[in-house]
Design an enzyme around this catalytic site. Structure first.
Site: not given
Ligand code: NAD
Length: 311
Positions: A12, A31, A34, A51, A71-72, A114, A139, A168
């Site tokens: 995202i 980012d 990870s 981090d 978003l991290a 969130s 989570y 989702n």
């Molecule tokens: P994703 O795993 O692709 O993105 C999360 C990013 O955070 C990753 O690139 C990861 O490398 C980075 N990250 C993790 N730990 C970190 C740290 N300690 N420091 C810096 N960066 C760190 O997942 P996503 O689907 O893109 O989700 C993005 C956000 O949206 C998240 O907060 C997730 O909880 C939230 N979210 C996603 C969904 C979904 O369906 N994809 C639904 C609800 C909420």
């Protein structure tokens, strides 16, 4: 405007950062890689590996920033059952770190990604923001705690805060880790390899699937919308889709029937999820544009992992 996107190399985060840059904004992305991949970011975006708990790095990146998209996070419900401490450290601790650094740097607004997971099991659908949350995983607890920190520290430190409860999300470029993959890319991969799709439970459990472009549209509105301070807002499609219906839709997108394998003694998670979008419509002017069939077709067409195999 000038933005910082934490988790900016993720699924995202990268889509959001790229849209912001395309609209002419100055975008910084942080980012730790990870799970992310910085190669998906447009060349105009300033990427920093680090981090989200690294406060000095945040201070540097926040200079002159008007809005943070936070978003991290660690993002898997099932993985969080195994590593709750890690989920707390990154998702809760990282949010507090971002808020502290924002206070120090004088940043005006933060938009938190969130999750609809905070609702847990509710007696009725669709899920409205005024319902009492019932998180069922570390989570979900971590996301609810992050919302709480936004609200409280926002009041204390005079920052504008808004939490978007994303349901989702799916689309091209979604992470596909070997363990605990998200459902749509996982099903697509299995379907293309000709294997059985393993369904936990009877496939009647429902989710609200929202295409990535719609998620980004709602997030962008949240940076400037007025009157949303200290609120939570659902971001979903407003359509309730069972796992069985999802399998049928994926079969149609791929042009081949799929063979589900039901593992009935496994926990399929929360039984129903569907977002009430009245608040998103009223406060963000948001209505989703891309339905599941169209979104799956775009995912298959535009994600090289699936487009290649589908030929
Ligand atoms: P994703 O795993 O692709 O993105 C999360 C990013 O955070 C990753 O690139 C990861 O490398 C980075 N990250 C993790 N730990 C970190 C740290 N300690 N420091 C810096 N960066 C760190 O997942 P996503 O689907 O893109 O989700 C993005 C956000 O949206 C998240 O907060 C997730 O909880 C939230 N979210 C996603 C969904 C979904 O369906 N994809 C639904 C609800 C909420």
């Amino acid at each position: 405007m000038r933005f910082l996107v934490t988790g900016g190399a993720g699924f995202i985060g990268a889509a959001l950062a790229n849209r912001l840059a395309a609209e002419g904004h100055e975008v910084r992305a942080l980012d730790d890689l990870s799970a992310g991949d910085p190669s998906r970011l447009h060349a105009d975006i300033s990427f920093t590996r680090g981090d989200v708990n690294d406060i000095p790095k945040l201070w540097t990146l926040l200079q002159g920033v008007e809005c943070v998209y936070h978003l991290a996070a660690r993002v898997s419900v099932s993985e969080s059952m195994l590593y709750p401490r890690d989920y707390n450290a990154v998702n809760v601790g990282g949010t507090v770190a971002v808020l502290e650094a924002m206070r120090d740097a004088g940043v005006r607004r933060v938009v938190l990604s969130s999750s609809g997971a905070v609702y847990g099991e509710q007696a009725t659908q669709p899920l409205h923001e005024d319902m009492l949350p019932d998180p069922r995983s570390p989570y979900a607890v971590s996301k609810l705690a992050a919302e709480g920190y936004l609200r409280v520290m926002g009041i204390r430190w005079g920052m504008e805060t808004v939490s978007l409860r994303i349901f989702n999300a799916y689309g091209p470029g979604q992470q596909l880790p070997a363990a605990h993959p998200p459902v749509i890319p996982s099903f697509l991969r299995h379907a293309l390899r000709g294997g059985s799709l393993v369904i936990n439970g009877d496939g009647a459990q429902t989710r609200d699937y929202i295409y990535i472009d719609d998620v980004v549209t709602a997030m962008i509105a949240a940076a400037t919308a007025v009157g949303i301070d200290r609120t939570v807002i659902n971001v979903g499609s407003g359509v309730e889709t069972s796992v069985n219906d999802l399998i049928t839709a994926i079969g149609s997108a791929l042009g081949k029937p799929l063979s589900p394998l039901y593992v009935r003694n496994q926990d399929g998670g929360v039984s129903r999820m569907c977002a009430d979008l009245r608040r998103a419509a009223d406060w963000l002017g948001f209505t989703p544009k891309i339905g599941l069939a169209e979104g799956l077709a775009r995912t298959v067409a535009h994600d090289p992992r699936f487009a290649f195999a589908a030929k």
